[in-house]
Each structure stands twice: as C-alpha cells, then as structure tokens.
Design a protein around this motif. Structure first.
Motif, PDB file in Angstrom:
ATOM      1  N   ILE A   1     -11.735   6.442  16.017  1.00 61.07           N
ATOM      2  CA  ILE A   1     -10.431   6.089  15.452  1.00 61.07           C
ATOM      3  C   ILE A   1      -9.810   7.368  14.889  1.00 61.07           C
ATOM      4  CG2 ILE A   1      -9.222   4.679  13.744  1.00 61.07           C
ATOM      5  CD1 ILE A   1     -10.607   3.050  16.007  1.00 61.07           C
ATOM      6  N   ASP A   2      -8.539   7.607  15.179  1.00 61.07           N
ATOM      7  CA  ASP A   2      -7.835   8.811  14.747  1.00 61.07           C
ATOM      8  C   ASP A   2      -7.781   8.879  13.221  1.00 61.07           C
ATOM      9  OD1 ASP A   2      -6.107  10.928  14.264  1.00 61.07           O
ATOM     10  OD2 ASP A   2      -4.453  10.117  15.443  1.00 61.07           O
ATOM     11  N   LYS A   3      -8.348   9.959  12.660  1.00 58.42           N
ATOM     12  CA  LYS A   3      -8.394  10.097  11.198  1.00 58.42           C
ATOM     13  C   LYS A   3      -7.008  10.196  10.570  1.00 58.42           C
ATOM     14  CE  LYS A   3      -8.916  15.102  11.104  1.00 58.42           C
ATOM     15  NZ  LYS A   3      -9.774  16.206  10.708  1.00 58.42           N
ATOM     16  N   ASN A   4      -6.021  10.656  11.329  1.00 59.29           N
ATOM     17  CA  ASN A   4      -4.664  10.766  10.808  1.00 59.29           C
ATOM     18  C   ASN A   4      -3.988   9.419  10.625  1.00 59.29           C
ATOM     19  OD1 ASN A   4      -4.681  13.632  10.715  1.00 59.29           O
ATOM     20  ND2 ASN A   4      -4.404  13.661  12.933  1.00 59.29           N
ATOM     21  N   ARG A   5      -4.588   8.385  11.154  1.00 56.38           N
ATOM     22  CA  ARG A   5      -4.044   7.036  11.017  1.00 56.38           C
ATOM     23  C   ARG A   5      -4.654   6.278   9.836  1.00 56.38           C
ATOM     24  NH1 ARG A   5       0.372   7.653  13.779  1.00 56.38           N
ATOM     25  NH2 ARG A   5       0.110   7.842  16.003  1.00 56.38           N
ATOM     26  N   LEU A   6      -5.642   6.870   9.169  1.00 55.76           N
ATOM     27  CA  LEU A   6      -6.341   6.185   8.079  1.00 55.76           C
ATOM     28  C   LEU A   6      -5.860   6.699   6.725  1.00 55.76           C
ATOM     29  CD1 LEU A   6      -9.953   6.309   9.549  1.00 55.76           C
ATOM     30  CD2 LEU A   6      -8.272   4.460   9.759  1.00 55.76           C
ATOM     31  N   ILE A   7      -5.560   5.780   5.833  1.00 57.17           N
ATOM     32  CA  ILE A   7      -5.167   6.103   4.472  1.00 57.17           C
ATOM     33  C   ILE A   7      -6.197   5.451   3.556  1.00 57.17           C
ATOM     34  CG2 ILE A   7      -3.367   5.956   2.715  1.00 57.17           C
ATOM     35  CD1 ILE A   7      -2.141   5.148   6.040  1.00 57.17           C
ATOM     36  N   VAL A   8      -6.983   6.267   2.870  1.00 61.49           N
ATOM     37  CA  VAL A   8      -8.089   5.782   2.051  1.00 61.49           C
ATOM     38  C   VAL A   8      -7.610   5.588   0.612  1.00 61.49           C
ATOM     39  CG1 VAL A   8     -10.391   6.365   1.202  1.00 61.49           C
ATOM     40  CG2 VAL A   8      -9.748   6.957   3.539  1.00 61.49           C
ATOM     41  N   ARG A   9      -7.905   4.402   0.053  1.00 58.50           N
ATOM     42  CA  ARG A   9      -7.527   4.117  -1.332  1.00 58.50           C
ATOM     43  C   ARG A   9      -8.675   3.404  -2.039  1.00 58.50           C
ATOM     44  NH1 ARG A   9      -1.752   1.071  -0.756  1.00 58.50           N
ATOM     45  NH2 ARG A   9      -3.090  -0.470   0.199  1.00 58.50           N
ATOM     46  N   GLY A  10      -8.792   3.644  -3.331  1.00 60.87           N
ATOM     47  CA  GLY A  10      -9.798   2.967  -4.139  1.00 60.87           C
ATOM     48  C   GLY A  10      -9.134   2.233  -5.288  1.00 60.87           C
ATOM     49  N   PHE A  11      -9.467   0.953  -5.452  1.00 62.47           N
ATOM     50  CA  PHE A  11      -8.844   0.131  -6.486  1.00 62.47           C
ATOM     51  C   PHE A  11      -9.789  -0.238  -7.623  1.00 62.47           C
ATOM     52  CE2 PHE A  11      -6.081  -0.442  -2.862  1.00 62.47           C
ATOM     53  CZ  PHE A  11      -4.824  -0.354  -3.439  1.00 62.47           C
ATOM     54  N   GLY A  12     -11.052   0.191  -7.535  1.00 61.87           N
ATOM     55  CA  GLY A  12     -11.991  -0.168  -8.587  1.00 61.87           C
ATOM     56  C   GLY A  12     -12.115  -1.670  -8.723  1.00 61.87           C
ATOM     57  N   LYS A  13     -12.080  -2.128  -9.972  1.00 65.70           N
ATOM     58  CA  LYS A  13     -12.217  -3.565 -10.238  1.00 65.70           C
ATOM     59  C   LYS A  13     -10.872  -4.219 -10.572  1.00 65.70           C
ATOM     60  CE  LYS A  13     -13.754  -2.637 -14.985  1.00 65.70           C
ATOM     61  NZ  LYS A  13     -14.807  -2.878 -15.962  1.00 65.70           N
ATOM     62  N   SER A  14      -9.786  -3.564 -10.178  1.00 57.22           N
ATOM     63  CA  SER A  14      -8.445  -4.062 -10.524  1.00 57.22           C
ATOM     64  C   SER A  14      -7.976  -5.233  -9.670  1.00 57.22           C
ATOM     65  CB  SER A  14      -7.424  -2.926 -10.438  1.00 57.22           C
ATOM     66  OG  SER A  14      -7.258  -2.500  -9.100  1.00 57.22           O
ATOM     67  N   GLN A  15      -8.655  -5.491  -8.531  1.00 56.55           N
ATOM     68  CA  GLN A  15      -8.218  -6.574  -7.646  1.00 56.55           C
ATOM     69  C   GLN A  15      -9.409  -7.446  -7.245  1.00 56.55           C
ATOM     70  OE1 GLN A  15      -6.005  -4.965  -4.326  1.00 56.55           O
ATOM     71  NE2 GLN A  15      -4.580  -3.889  -5.650  1.00 56.55           N
ATOM     72  N   LEU A  16     -10.008  -8.093  -8.225  1.00 58.03           N
ATOM     73  CA  LEU A  16     -11.167  -8.949  -7.967  1.00 58.03           C
ATOM     74  C   LEU A  16     -10.751 -10.179  -7.166  1.00 58.03           C
ATOM     75  CD1 LEU A  16     -12.852  -8.874 -11.500  1.00 58.03           C
ATOM     76  CD2 LEU A  16     -13.431  -7.484  -9.502  1.00 58.03           C
ATOM     77  N   HIS A  17     -11.504 -10.474  -6.110  1.00 57.81           N
ATOM     78  CA  HIS A  17     -11.273 -11.718  -5.355  1.00 57.81           C
ATOM     79  C   HIS A  17     -11.942 -12.881  -6.065  1.00 57.81           C
ATOM     80  CE1 HIS A  17     -10.108 -10.568  -0.986  1.00 57.81           C
ATOM     81  NE2 HIS A  17      -9.236 -10.162  -1.855  1.00 57.81           N
ATOM     82  N   CYS A  18     -13.123 -12.644  -6.564  1.00 55.93           N
ATOM     83  CA  CYS A  18     -13.886 -13.678  -7.247  1.00 55.93           C
ATOM     84  C   CYS A  18     -13.864 -13.353  -8.739  1.00 55.93           C
ATOM     85  CB  CYS A  18     -15.321 -13.696  -6.712  1.00 55.93           C
ATOM     86  SG  CYS A  18     -16.315 -15.012  -7.432  1.00 55.93           S
ATOM     87  N   THR A  19     -13.434 -14.293  -9.554  1.00 57.65           N
ATOM     88  CA  THR A  19     -13.327 -14.063 -10.996  1.00 57.65           C
ATOM     89  C   THR A  19     -14.358 -14.900 -11.754  1.00 57.65           C
ATOM     90  OG1 THR A  19     -11.705 -15.831 -11.273  1.00 57.65           O
ATOM     91  CG2 THR A  19     -10.845 -13.618 -10.772  1.00 57.65           C
TER      92      THR A  19
END
Length: 180
Positions: free
Chosen positions: A131-149
């Motif tokens: 997969i072309d690395k220029n097409r990937l945008i890496v982000r980290g959200f930590g625990k700010s967007q929990l799916h399970c609470t």
C-alpha cells in the motif's frame, strides 16, 4: 403591546432558525441540518460524513495490553483489510486515516503515544504489503474515543477485560476529497 412583543420574538426565532439551518460548521458543503457529521468534513454522498470503515467483527484489529503488538487473530484480519484495499485501489484515491486507540487504563499522554504507535504499526504492515505510504495518514487518539464505556460494564453487557479489549483498536477512515 403583547402582539408586537410576540411578533418580535417570532421574527428573532425565525432569523435564528434560518441562520442555524444554513450553517456549514465543517465547511464540507453539506448544511448542518442535513449533515450527520457536522463537525467533521465529509462527502455529500455520505450525508456529510467521511467514508469510514470501522473494524468490526469479523475484521477486528486488536492489540495486546500496553503494547503496539497485534493479537494473533488480528494478523489474519489484517490480510482481509489489505486484500480489500488492493482489490479496490480507488478507495485510496485521497488517503486513508489509520486511527489508533487505547483503553481507559493509563494517563492521557501515555495513551496518546501508545495509540500513535499502534497506528504506525498498522501503517507499516500496510506499506510492507504494497500500500502506498503517501496515501496513509497516521493518527493517535489515546483514550479519547472509547467504543466501550464503563456504562456497558456496570450494566453487565460486557466484562471489564472485554470492554478494555474492544477499545484497544484501530479504525480506518477513507478520505475521498474529490467527491465533496
């Protein structure tokens, strides 16, 4: 006198409502009243939301606790995602956000770093698969967007460990700017 006062309130309310109805907070060309994601730029064809693939069964991508190491079953599921992205390269037209997340345990700073490491791990796997690395945008959200609470745990819907595992994940958000 009362009629004038009521008429003034009605006119002010109407003007306020008109302004709210014609507002586009995220600037994506979809008015907030019609936008399901009014604070996130998205596609008109997707009701104002970005195209999003959230890894859900059977394509869960989970991590070992306090680590950027994938669980054993997640490697198999990564192959499915890689095949999907290779099969339809148009999905990569403008990029893919690789969003890392953590569970509730640990400090905000630590979890932000860990979630970024998780997203980088997935990006490396995708790049190694072609997969072309220029097409990937890496982000980290930590625990700010929990799916399970904690609410799910307290109601007995899921165990604490199961809930934490659900939150140690990555999500893929497809970005297609040309369809706005």
């Amino acid at each position: 006198m009362k009629k004038t006062f009521l008429l003034t309130i009605f006119c002010l309310f109407s003007a306020f409502t008109w302004a709210q109805d014609n507002k586009d907070t995220d600037g994506d060309g979809v008015l907030d009243k019609d936008d399901l994601c009014p604070t996130v730029p998205g596609l008109a064809s997707n009701k104002g939301c970005p195209v999003k693939i959230v890894c859900s069964r059977p394509l869960d991508i989970f991590f070992v606790f306090d680590s950027a190491e994938l669980t054993e079953s997640s490697y198999k599921n990564m192959k499915v995602i890689i095949e999907l992205l290779k099969e339809d390269p148009d999905m990569l037209a403008d990029g893919v956000y690789v969003d890392g997340h953590t569970d509730r345990v640990g400090s905000d700073t630590y979890n932000k770093e860990l979630s970024l490491k998780r997203a980088q791990k997935i990006a490396t796997i995708l790049i190694d698969a072609g997969i072309d690395k220029n097409r990937l945008i890496v982000r980290g959200f930590g625990k700010s967007q929990l799916h399970c609470t904690q609410d799910f745990v307290e109601k007995g819907i899921i165990t604490q460990e199961g809930c934490d595992q659900e939150n140690r994940r990555v999500e893929f958000v497809l970005v297609k700017q040309d369809e706005k």
